[in-house]
Motif scaffolding. Structure first.
Motif, PDB file in Angstrom:
ATOM      1  N   PRO A 280       8.198  -0.067 -19.698  1.00 37.45           N
ATOM      2  CA  PRO A 280       6.754  -0.355 -19.711  1.00 37.45           C
ATOM      3  C   PRO A 280       6.410  -1.387 -18.644  1.00 37.45           C
ATOM      4  O   PRO A 280       6.196  -2.562 -18.955  1.00 37.45           O
ATOM      5  CB  PRO A 280       6.506  -0.872 -21.137  1.00 37.45           C
ATOM      6  CG  PRO A 280       7.823  -1.404 -21.587  1.00 37.45           C
ATOM      7  CD  PRO A 280       8.896  -0.668 -20.851  1.00 37.45           C
ATOM      8  N   ARG A 281       6.391  -0.957 -17.391  1.00 33.08           N
ATOM      9  CA  ARG A 281       6.173  -1.859 -16.253  1.00 33.08           C
ATOM     10  C   ARG A 281       5.700  -1.024 -15.061  1.00 33.08           C
ATOM     11  O   ARG A 281       5.488   0.172 -15.175  1.00 33.08           O
ATOM     12  CB  ARG A 281       7.472  -2.581 -15.908  1.00 33.08           C
ATOM     13  CG  ARG A 281       8.645  -1.607 -15.697  1.00 33.08           C
ATOM     14  CD  ARG A 281       9.765  -2.221 -14.871  1.00 33.08           C
ATOM     15  NE  ARG A 281       9.341  -2.359 -13.480  1.00 33.08           N
ATOM     16  CZ  ARG A 281       9.756  -3.313 -12.654  1.00 33.08           C
ATOM     17  NH1 ARG A 281      10.598  -4.223 -13.073  1.00 33.08           N
ATOM     18  NH2 ARG A 281       9.337  -3.334 -11.407  1.00 33.08           N
ATOM     19  N   LYS A 282       5.567  -1.665 -13.911  1.00 30.03           N
ATOM     20  CA  LYS A 282       5.111  -0.957 -12.712  1.00 30.03           C
ATOM     21  C   LYS A 282       6.265  -0.196 -12.045  1.00 30.03           C
ATOM     22  O   LYS A 282       7.383  -0.695 -11.980  1.00 30.03           O
ATOM     23  CB  LYS A 282       4.510  -1.951 -11.707  1.00 30.03           C
ATOM     24  CG  LYS A 282       3.194  -2.576 -12.188  1.00 30.03           C
ATOM     25  CD  LYS A 282       2.538  -3.408 -11.109  1.00 30.03           C
ATOM     26  CE  LYS A 282       3.161  -4.772 -10.945  1.00 30.03           C
ATOM     27  NZ  LYS A 282       3.237  -5.599 -12.164  1.00 30.03           N
ATOM     28  N   ILE A 300      -2.212  11.993 -14.295  1.00 26.56           N
ATOM     29  CA  ILE A 300      -1.298  11.572 -15.358  1.00 26.56           C
ATOM     30  C   ILE A 300      -2.074  11.573 -16.665  1.00 26.56           C
ATOM     31  O   ILE A 300      -3.240  11.160 -16.699  1.00 26.56           O
ATOM     32  CB  ILE A 300      -0.712  10.169 -15.074  1.00 26.56           C
ATOM     33  CG1 ILE A 300      -0.058  10.143 -13.686  1.00 26.56           C
ATOM     34  CG2 ILE A 300       0.313   9.767 -16.140  1.00 26.56           C
ATOM     35  CD1 ILE A 300       0.477   8.789 -13.272  1.00 26.56           C
ATOM     36  N   SER A 301      -1.418  12.078 -17.727  1.00 26.67           N
ATOM     37  CA  SER A 301      -2.115  12.159 -19.012  1.00 26.67           C
ATOM     38  C   SER A 301      -2.457  10.743 -19.498  1.00 26.67           C
ATOM     39  O   SER A 301      -1.989   9.756 -18.943  1.00 26.67           O
ATOM     40  CB  SER A 301      -1.238  12.890 -20.034  1.00 26.67           C
ATOM     41  OG  SER A 301      -0.080  12.144 -20.298  1.00 26.67           O
ATOM     42  N   ALA A 302      -3.238  10.665 -20.529  1.00 23.73           N
ATOM     43  CA  ALA A 302      -3.663   9.394 -21.133  1.00 23.73           C
ATOM     44  C   ALA A 302      -4.441   8.532 -20.139  1.00 23.73           C
ATOM     45  O   ALA A 302      -4.483   7.305 -20.277  1.00 23.73           O
ATOM     46  CB  ALA A 302      -2.475   8.615 -21.701  1.00 23.73           C
ATOM     47  N   ASP A 303      -5.011   9.210 -19.134  1.00 26.81           N
ATOM     48  CA  ASP A 303      -5.852   8.510 -18.148  1.00 26.81           C
ATOM     49  C   ASP A 303      -5.153   7.387 -17.394  1.00 26.81           C
ATOM     50  O   ASP A 303      -5.791   6.427 -16.963  1.00 26.81           O
ATOM     51  CB  ASP A 303      -7.122   7.947 -18.810  1.00 26.81           C
ATOM     52  CG  ASP A 303      -8.155   9.035 -19.022  1.00 26.81           C
ATOM     53  OD1 ASP A 303      -8.146   9.995 -18.220  1.00 26.81           O
ATOM     54  OD2 ASP A 303      -8.943   8.933 -19.974  1.00 26.81           O
ATOM     55  N   VAL A 304      -3.854   7.497 -17.240  1.00 26.08           N
ATOM     56  CA  VAL A 304      -3.126   6.482 -16.460  1.00 26.08           C
ATOM     57  C   VAL A 304      -3.434   6.738 -14.975  1.00 26.08           C
ATOM     58  O   VAL A 304      -3.263   7.843 -14.490  1.00 26.08           O
ATOM     59  CB  VAL A 304      -1.607   6.574 -16.735  1.00 26.08           C
ATOM     60  CG1 VAL A 304      -0.846   5.576 -15.873  1.00 26.08           C
ATOM     61  CG2 VAL A 304      -1.323   6.369 -18.210  1.00 26.08           C
ATOM     62  N   PRO A 305      -3.916   5.709 -14.263  1.00 21.21           N
ATOM     63  CA  PRO A 305      -4.298   5.953 -12.870  1.00 21.21           C
ATOM     64  C   PRO A 305      -3.125   5.805 -11.884  1.00 21.21           C
ATOM     65  O   PRO A 305      -2.099   5.213 -12.198  1.00 21.21           O
ATOM     66  CB  PRO A 305      -5.328   4.848 -12.600  1.00 21.21           C
ATOM     67  CG  PRO A 305      -4.918   3.729 -13.498  1.00 21.21           C
ATOM     68  CD  PRO A 305      -4.262   4.350 -14.704  1.00 21.21           C
ATOM     69  N   HIS A 343       4.527   1.442 -24.216  1.00 27.29           N
ATOM     70  CA  HIS A 343       5.837   1.491 -24.863  1.00 27.29           C
ATOM     71  C   HIS A 343       5.868   2.506 -26.008  1.00 27.29           C
ATOM     72  O   HIS A 343       4.959   2.532 -26.836  1.00 27.29           O
ATOM     73  CB  HIS A 343       6.184   0.080 -25.395  1.00 27.29           C
ATOM     74  CG  HIS A 343       7.469   0.062 -26.135  1.00 27.29           C
ATOM     75  ND1 HIS A 343       7.584  -0.312 -27.447  1.00 27.29           N
ATOM     76  CD2 HIS A 343       8.701   0.409 -25.731  1.00 27.29           C
ATOM     77  CE1 HIS A 343       8.849  -0.197 -27.831  1.00 27.29           C
ATOM     78  NE2 HIS A 343       9.546   0.238 -26.809  1.00 27.29           N
ATOM     79  N   GLY A 344       6.894   3.376 -25.990  1.00 25.44           N
ATOM     80  CA  GLY A 344       7.036   4.383 -27.042  1.00 25.44           C
ATOM     81  C   GLY A 344       6.258   5.667 -26.790  1.00 25.44           C
ATOM     82  O   GLY A 344       6.393   6.629 -27.532  1.00 25.44           O
ATOM     83  N   LYS A 345       5.468   5.690 -25.721  1.00 19.64           N
ATOM     84  CA  LYS A 345       4.633   6.879 -25.468  1.00 19.64           C
ATOM     85  C   LYS A 345       5.349   7.877 -24.559  1.00 19.64           C
ATOM     86  O   LYS A 345       6.193   7.511 -23.751  1.00 19.64           O
ATOM     87  CB  LYS A 345       3.327   6.443 -24.799  1.00 19.64           C
ATOM     88  CG  LYS A 345       2.465   5.553 -25.679  1.00 19.64           C
ATOM     89  CD  LYS A 345       1.179   6.267 -26.025  1.00 19.64           C
ATOM     90  CE  LYS A 345       0.462   5.705 -27.222  1.00 19.64           C
ATOM     91  NZ  LYS A 345       0.390   4.248 -27.313  1.00 19.64           N
ATOM     92  N   VAL A 361       8.323   6.412 -22.042  1.00 18.29           N
ATOM     93  CA  VAL A 361       8.232   4.971 -21.865  1.00 18.29           C
ATOM     94  C   VAL A 361       9.054   4.294 -22.949  1.00 18.29           C
ATOM     95  O   VAL A 361       8.739   4.405 -24.139  1.00 18.29           O
ATOM     96  CB  VAL A 361       6.767   4.489 -21.896  1.00 18.29           C
ATOM     97  CG1 VAL A 361       6.695   3.025 -21.469  1.00 18.29           C
ATOM     98  CG2 VAL A 361       5.875   5.359 -20.990  1.00 18.29           C
ATOM     99  N   GLY A 362      10.137   3.632 -22.548  1.00 18.59           N
ATOM    100  CA  GLY A 362      11.032   2.959 -23.485  1.00 18.59           C
ATOM    101  C   GLY A 362      10.797   1.460 -23.492  1.00 18.59           C
ATOM    102  O   GLY A 362       9.653   0.998 -23.352  1.00 18.59           O
ATOM    103  N   ALA A 363      11.897   0.710 -23.628  1.00 18.14           N
ATOM    104  CA  ALA A 363      11.803  -0.749 -23.722  1.00 18.14           C
ATOM    105  C   ALA A 363      12.040  -1.384 -22.355  1.00 18.14           C
ATOM    106  O   ALA A 363      12.595  -0.773 -21.461  1.00 18.14           O
ATOM    107  CB  ALA A 363      12.828  -1.256 -24.721  1.00 18.14           C
TER     108      ALA A 363
END
Ligand code: C2O
Ligand code: CU
Ligand code: CU
Length: 537
Positions: A280-282, A300-305, A343-345, A361-363
């Motif tokens: 969960p980072r860049k 990208i799904s979930a509206d991630v730009p 995270h977790g998605k 997306v993990g830890a």
């Protein structure tokens, strides 16, 4: 008997749901296709069961004298073009392909600005082509060796003898030594076959890879790097249920050439529907459209730009935030995607409506020290007044009298006609790409980087009959993501696309062409000659 457009699309394995050619898939609705073998429908495969592969880094095999300055020694790489068997999906039999060093994509080169290197490209391919060769195409005549190769480093400022001129091909059992000075800004370049008349087939077979140039300016930005920087090399293919590559040919025996290839299987780094474990980072994603003809429209799904930070020839002046990212064949985009808070998605990279890659997306494995800078590098716009010459260059489609096919041309000239584009070294020119066809064509110039001035609608019919330009719209500035340095530009139909180019680096013979490989192979490519600067100018 002509078949309908609908059944044609079906036969081509495209379906009608719109896998997103940015234009109608075929300009020639009556073109007959030879029936495909038992075609694979990629939708029948379980998605996201294979991890996304990341190409290996190429390793030098020692040092060799610099051909330009023999007192100095340069890293020497030896890369074979060879047959390989690749598993593109867990549930498919291995696919016979042609790869660099046995991989598709080939190994990634990691280099720095000003640090030249040598590559010996060794043609270790078999004598018989993997795909059907159309001998009616200029440069692919039956009396030539069926298998030939020549490697071009797309985006490189290299001397003519190292640029991979389409006629400088070599048959199996031979090789060519190329010198890449890398005296240019940090960017994602890519290497691929460029053989006259069979380029589309050699690249389709898998002859492509990426080449990064780094520099201090880029390092100073603290962008995500190492395992948080990932190339995404995207191309489409068609497969049979036996897992083998299929390249369609027209049933017209006069000319089995296809005007464009579109496949229903979109591969990333050589895998079909892979997944990528991310933190969960860049991340910095280096995206390349390596398809023969398909334009990709990513989201990208979930509206991630996407935060686009660079284009073909390196960094933009500032990031551009985009929901949709379009890439024409040959184009690159350097983007930052931030997965923090997810995270977790499980989210997906899409091309139009089609999922092509899953991010899991993990830890965290540590703190994200990387930065998305507010500004990247200063961009000096080349003023139009710097140009000493403006050239009007048409993009043409000429329907053939025999058969159903058409020939694509640049400025009404064939490949083998005398040179007409002959800029002088260290001068600036404006090229007006006057698109008279119904297609968008990604136009690429070797050797140089350029800037897009604008695109403007014009009266096509009037131009065709009277050769006069009447604009019918106002000039449209390049999109923010293409406002930096480019080497490939989308010339839209019905538009005049203007680019401003400084011809620098080397004098000699290069090429410019449409990067739809089927067009390039069928006359939509021309040589240009950079003339030496006058001695006492
Ligand atoms: Cu990507 Cu002339 O090439
Ligand atoms: Cu190129
Ligand atoms: Cu084209």
């Amino acid at each position: 008997m002509p078949i309908s457009r609908r059944s044609l699309l079906y036969a081509a394995g495209l379906g009608l749901a719109g896998f997103g050619a940015r234009r109608p898939a075929y300009a020639h609705p009556t073109l007959l296709l030879a029936p495909p073998p038992a075609a694979l429908d990629p939708h029948t495969l379980t998605p996201f069961v294979d991890p996304l592969p990341v190409p290996a880094i190429a390793r030098a095999e020692g040092l060799r004298p610099d051909p330009v300055n023999p007192a100095q020694r340069l890293p020497y790489y030896r890369i074979a073009l060879q047959t390989c068997m690749l598993r593109v999906h867990r549930d498919l039999a291995p696919t016979r392909m042609w790869g660099f060093a046995g991989a598709v994509p080939g190994p990634t080169f990691e280099t720095r600005r000003g640090e030249g290197l040598l590559v010996e490209w060794v043609n270790a391919l078999p004598e018989k082509h993997l795909l059907p060769v159309d001998h009616s195409i200029h440069g692919a005549e039956a009396e030539l060796p069926e298998v030939r190769a020549v490697v071009h480093l797309h985006g490189a400022k290299a001397a003519p003898e190292s640029d991979g001129y389409p006629e400088a091909w070599y048959p199996p059992g031979t090789s060519a030594l190329c010198h890449y000075p890398n005296a240019q800004d940090a960017a994602m370049l890519w290497y691929h076959d460029h053989t006259l008349g069979i380029n589309r087939l050699n690249v389709y077979a898998g002859l492509l890879g990426t080449f990064f140039i780094r520099d201090d300016d880029e390092d100073a930005l603290s962008l995500p790097k190492g395992k948080h920087e990932i190339p995404l090399i995207v191309f489409d293919r068609m497969f049979g249920r036996d897992g083998q590559l299929y390249y369609p040919v027209s049933a017209d025996p006069q000319s089995p050439w296809m005007p464009e290839f579109f496949g229903d299987a979109v591969l990333i780094n050589g895998k079909l529907l892979p997944y990528l474990d991310v933190e969960p980072r860049k991340y910095r994603l280096r995206m390349l459209n390596a398809a023969n003809a398909r334009f990709f429209h990513f989201s990208i799904s979930a509206d991630v730009p996407f935060h686009q930070i660079g284009s073909d020839q390196g960094l933009l002046s500032a990031p551009v935030t985009l929901k949709y990212l379009s890439l024409a064949p040959g184009e690159r985009a350097d983007v930052i995607v931030d997965f923090s808070g997810l995270h977790g998605k499980r989210i997906t990279l899409k091309n139009d409506i089609q999922d092509i890659l899953q991010f899991r997306v993990g830890a965290h494995s540590g703190r994200d020290e990387s930065v998305l800078p507010a500004s990247l590098r200063p961009l000096v716009r080349t003023p139009e007044s710097a140009a000493i010459r403006t050239r009007d260059l048409t993009l043409d489609e000429v329907d053939n009298l025999v058969g159903e096919s058409a020939t694509m041309m640049l400025n009404g000239t064939h490949w083998c006609m005398p040179i007409t584009e002959n800029p002088v070294l260290d001068t600036v020119e404006i090229w007006n790409l006057i698109n008279l066809t119904d297609d968008a064509h990604p136009i690429h110039l070797h050797l140089v980087r350029f800037q897009i001035l604008d695109r403007r609608r014009f009266a096509v019919d009037e131009y065709m009959t009277k050769k006069t330009v009447r604009h019918t719209g106002h000039a449209i500035a390049p999109e923010p993501g293409e406002a930096g340095w480019k080497d490939t530009v989308r010339a839209d139909p019905g538009m005049i696309t203007r680019i401003i180019v400084r011809f620098e680096g080397f004098a000699g013979r290069y090429v410019w062409h449409c990067h739809i490989l089927e067009h390039e192979d069928n006359e939509m490519m021309r040589p240009f000659q950079v003339l030496p600067a006058p001695a006492n100018a």
